[in-house]
Design a protein around this motif. Structure first.
Motif, short mmCIF file in Angstrom:
data_model
loop_
_atom_site.label_atom_id
_atom_site.label_comp_id
_atom_site.label_asym_id
_atom_site.label_seq_id
_atom_site.Cartn_x
_atom_site.Cartn_y
_atom_site.Cartn_z
N UNK A 292 0.83 -1.20 0.00
CA UNK A 292 0.00 0.00 0.00
C UNK A 292 0.86 1.25 0.00
N UNK A 293 1.92 1.24 0.77
CA UNK A 293 2.80 2.41 0.81
C UNK A 293 3.53 2.59 -0.51
N UNK A 294 3.92 1.49 -1.13
CA UNK A 294 4.55 1.58 -2.46
C UNK A 294 3.57 2.20 -3.46
N UNK A 299 1.53 6.73 -6.77
CA UNK A 299 0.46 7.67 -7.09
C UNK A 299 0.92 9.12 -6.91
N UNK A 300 1.73 9.36 -5.87
CA UNK A 300 2.22 10.72 -5.62
C UNK A 300 3.19 11.17 -6.71
N UNK A 301 3.96 10.25 -7.24
CA UNK A 301 4.98 10.60 -8.22
C UNK A 301 4.46 10.57 -9.65
N UNK A 302 3.34 9.91 -9.88
CA UNK A 302 2.82 9.74 -11.23
C UNK A 302 2.13 11.02 -11.71
N UNK A 307 -1.23 6.63 -16.58
CA UNK A 307 -2.00 5.49 -16.09
C UNK A 307 -1.10 4.62 -15.23
N UNK A 308 -1.64 4.17 -14.09
CA UNK A 308 -0.87 3.36 -13.15
C UNK A 308 -1.69 2.13 -12.80
N UNK A 337 13.05 7.20 -5.15
CA UNK A 337 11.95 7.39 -4.21
C UNK A 337 11.39 6.04 -3.74
N UNK A 338 11.26 5.10 -4.64
CA UNK A 338 10.70 3.79 -4.28
C UNK A 338 11.64 2.99 -3.39
#
Length: 654
Positions: A292-294, A299-302, A307-308, A337-338
């Protein structure tokens, strides 16, 4: 003018009771129907009599006096009467008659039985009550209104929806509580009910015609589909979105991408490494929270127009439009970041990720995903964290997919065949035996190399079946050749994975026995890696095969990490020097020293030495002079089909 007799004759024909009483209560006129009900056979019998002399007595005396006194007629009076213990209904009309001075003269009355009418009336009331109950039992709001919007009728569900009483609705215009535009026909609306809750209603409005086709008003039928729409929304959420991360599922990701047009885009496939170990170490709950955190970081970086999706347990795909910065720079930032540490409850977890990247058109995401998979696989092989797609890699991936699909059937149909490479005695320069090798003549791809399909068979769990196929072909062929050359040896390679089968030893012994092969003439080649594993099945299989008399050879000796302690304990018969040592014999002094040492060590332990990859006469002379026992390589022959091998060495193949 009718005469009194004529008038009497006329009223006697009427099927109703007619009477006229004077102010003093005496009957002045009755007809036959009235007389019969009074118990007389002829109307004349009642003239001059009072009610007190008749069956019903003075029950109407007070009522008649009031009618004469007030001067108002009594119309449509209905009464339930009893006659011969039977109930019946009558309807009475009484009209007072006065003289010119206004003094009461008489009371004229008409009485008719209305039992049938009452039955119809009761039936009608019951039908109305039934219709009302049925209408109110319908859970969907229904109303009928005139063309000015006044409600003529409605059911209880409509009243409940509006939060009003029937008295507040019937005859009133309630459109101010409803959408201003509700055309005829079918439509769907979201309205607030009396409790302020949103309700999805499917509404049908139709004209209700009369017998002449003229509109009586508008009937509005409303069906509450809130539950249906909620369920559909939930199903759509489950169908299109991952339940754990809330990201798009792969199927919806690909479907959505087809509508993005042909503009340039990049697809990034993100693979989290060692996620299974994280799951095993911390448990599935912590692993899910980590995922979930990944997903939240992604989502924050996209970018907003990207599309993710979650592809698999620990894989994500990102379809990016053209960026305002170089893709390599953006990808490195994403990866950094990941890979930054995650705090999941009391655990601080850091993960490694690999990126496979493919570039093309946004509406071609499915093909780009295949390209990104190929890039990712190559990047993981090279331990390169970010890899851009290379078309050659994709061809390799497609070939691998085809081979994976075709290999099971190829083994079942014995499409893979055995070939034999001779093994020569170094000093006697004569045939010692042959090594059985496997070849796959693919019907469309041509000859597939063993180093391509053997690892694939191991990965697919097919190596055991392939080994049995080759052993069966080899033993059958060796039995035929030994009719001419009884001492001929056959070397057969066994995969490390085959040794994990606890029944391997029994299978090999059964095959040799089935074809009449002496175990001592069958040499089983294993790699050093087998000796380094501590599995009970491996130890058991090795011991049983040696006790049964089979020869044990260590293939590619010197390329692994074998402990020399295994050699005497397992009664190894042959060490096969890897071809890399043979290739460097003349040019590399260190290799020369190693080969001399191995030959000397082997002879000290009573082990024969076979050199693989002999291709030149110079290599042959050196190895022979160094004491190498057997030679094998292209200098003598390439691997041959059984018929050609037999012809080359004078062996019958019948």
């Amino acid at each position: 003018m009718f005469t009194p007799d004529q008038l009497q004759a006329i009223i006697d024909q009427l099927p109703i009771s007619i009477f006229c009483r004077g102010a003093d209560g005496r009957y002045l006129l009755v007809n036959r129907h009235f007389a019969l009900h009074a118990g007389a056979t002829h109307p004349g019998e009642l003239i001059g009599k009072r009610d007190a002399q008749l069956p019903w007595g003075d029950v109407f005396h007070e009522e008649d006096s009031q009618i004469l006194a007030r001067g108002e007629p009594l119309l449509h009076q209905q009464q339930l009467c009893l006659r011969d213990d039977n109930e019946f209904w009558i309807e009475t009309h009484k009209v007072p008659i006065y003289d010119e001075e206004g003094a009461p003269l008489a009371l004229f009355g008409v009485v008719s039985e209305i039992g049938q009418h009452k039955e119809l009336e009761q039936t009608f009331k019951q039908q109305q009550l039934l219709q009302r109950r049925l209408l109110d039992a319908i859970p969907d709001p229904i109303r009928f209104e005139d063309h000015d919007g006044r409600v003529l009728d409605c059911n209880q569900a409509f009243l409940d929806f509006m939060g009003l009483q029937a008295s507040e609705v019937l005859g009133q215009n309630v459109r101010q509580h409803l959408p201003p535009q509700m055309p005829m026909g079918r439509g769907e609306y979201c309205l607030l009910d009396a409790k302020g809750q949103g309700r999805h209603l499917e509404i049908i409005r139709v004209e209700v015609p009369d017998d002449n086709g003229l509109s009586l008003g508008i009937l509005t039928l409303s069906r509450d589909i809130t539950g249906l729409r909620t369920t559909q929304a939930q199903l759509q959420q489950e169908q299109h979105y991952d339940s754990l991360t809330g990201l798009l599922k792969l199927s919806h990701f690909l479907q959505t991408s087809r509508h993005l047009g042909g503009r340039p885009a990049s697809l990034l496939l993100i693979d989290l490494q060692h996620f299974r170990e994280i799951n095993d170490r911390f448990g599935i709950r912590i692993a899910d929270r980590l995922l979930n955190q990944v997903a939240q970081r992604l989502q924050r970086l996209t970018p907003a127009n990207a599309l993710l999706c979650r592809v698999a347990a620990d894989d994500f795909a990102l379809l990016l439009p053209e960026l305002d910065k170089p893709l390599a720079e953006w990808s490195q930032r994403l990866q950094g970041e990941l890979m930054a540490p995650y705090q999941v409850e009391e655990h601080r977890i850091q993960i490694t990720c690999f990126l496979g990247i493919a570039q093309g058109r946004a509406n071609d995401a499915e093909r780009l995903l295949g390209h990104a998979e190929a890039a990712l696989a190559e990047g993981k092989r090279l331990q390169q964290h970010c890899t851009l797609f290379d078309p050659e890699l994709y061809q390799q991936l497609q070939r691998r997919k085809q081979l994976s699909a075709d290999l099971p059937q190829a083994i079942r149909s014995a499409e893979l065949t055995a070939v034999y490479q001779p093994i020569i005695c170094a000093r006697q320069d004569k045939l010692h035996g042959a090594e059985l090798l496997c070849r796959w003549p693919h019907p469309t791809l041509g000859m597939v190399a063993p180093d391509e399909f053997i690892p694939l068979a191991e990965e697919l769990g097919l190596i055991g079946r392939l080994g049995e196929l080759m052993l069966e072909q080899g033993c059958a062929q060796l039995a035929r050749w030994q009719q001419v050359w009884p001492a001929l040896m056959l070397s057969v390679n066994l995969s490390p994975l085959q040794f994990r089968d606890p029944e391997l030893g029994q299978r090999i012994q059964a095959c040799a026995l089935r074809h009449g092969i002496t175990p001592a003439t069958l040499e089983l080649e294993i790699t050093e890696g087998v000796l380094m594993e501590n599995a009970d099945e491996i130890e058991q299989n090795l011991s049983s095969l040696i006790q049964a008399g089979f020869q044990l050879a260590i293939d590619d000796f010197g390329t692994g990490y074998c402990s020399l302690a295994y050699l005497p304990r397992l009664e190894v018969a042959t060490l096969k020097l890897d071809r890399s040592f043979t290739r460097d014999l003349v040019s590399n002094a260190a290799t020369t020293a190693i080969v001399r040492s191995v030959i000397g060590l082997g002879h000290e332990l009573g082990i024969q030495i076979t050199a693989e990859g002999v291709e030149t006469q110079e290599q042959r002379r050196w190895l022979t002079e160094a004491g190498c026992d057997r030679l094998q390589g292209y200098l003598f022959s390439r691997p041959l089909p059984p018929q050609e091998f037999g012809r080359s060495y004078g062996l019958s193949d019948t």
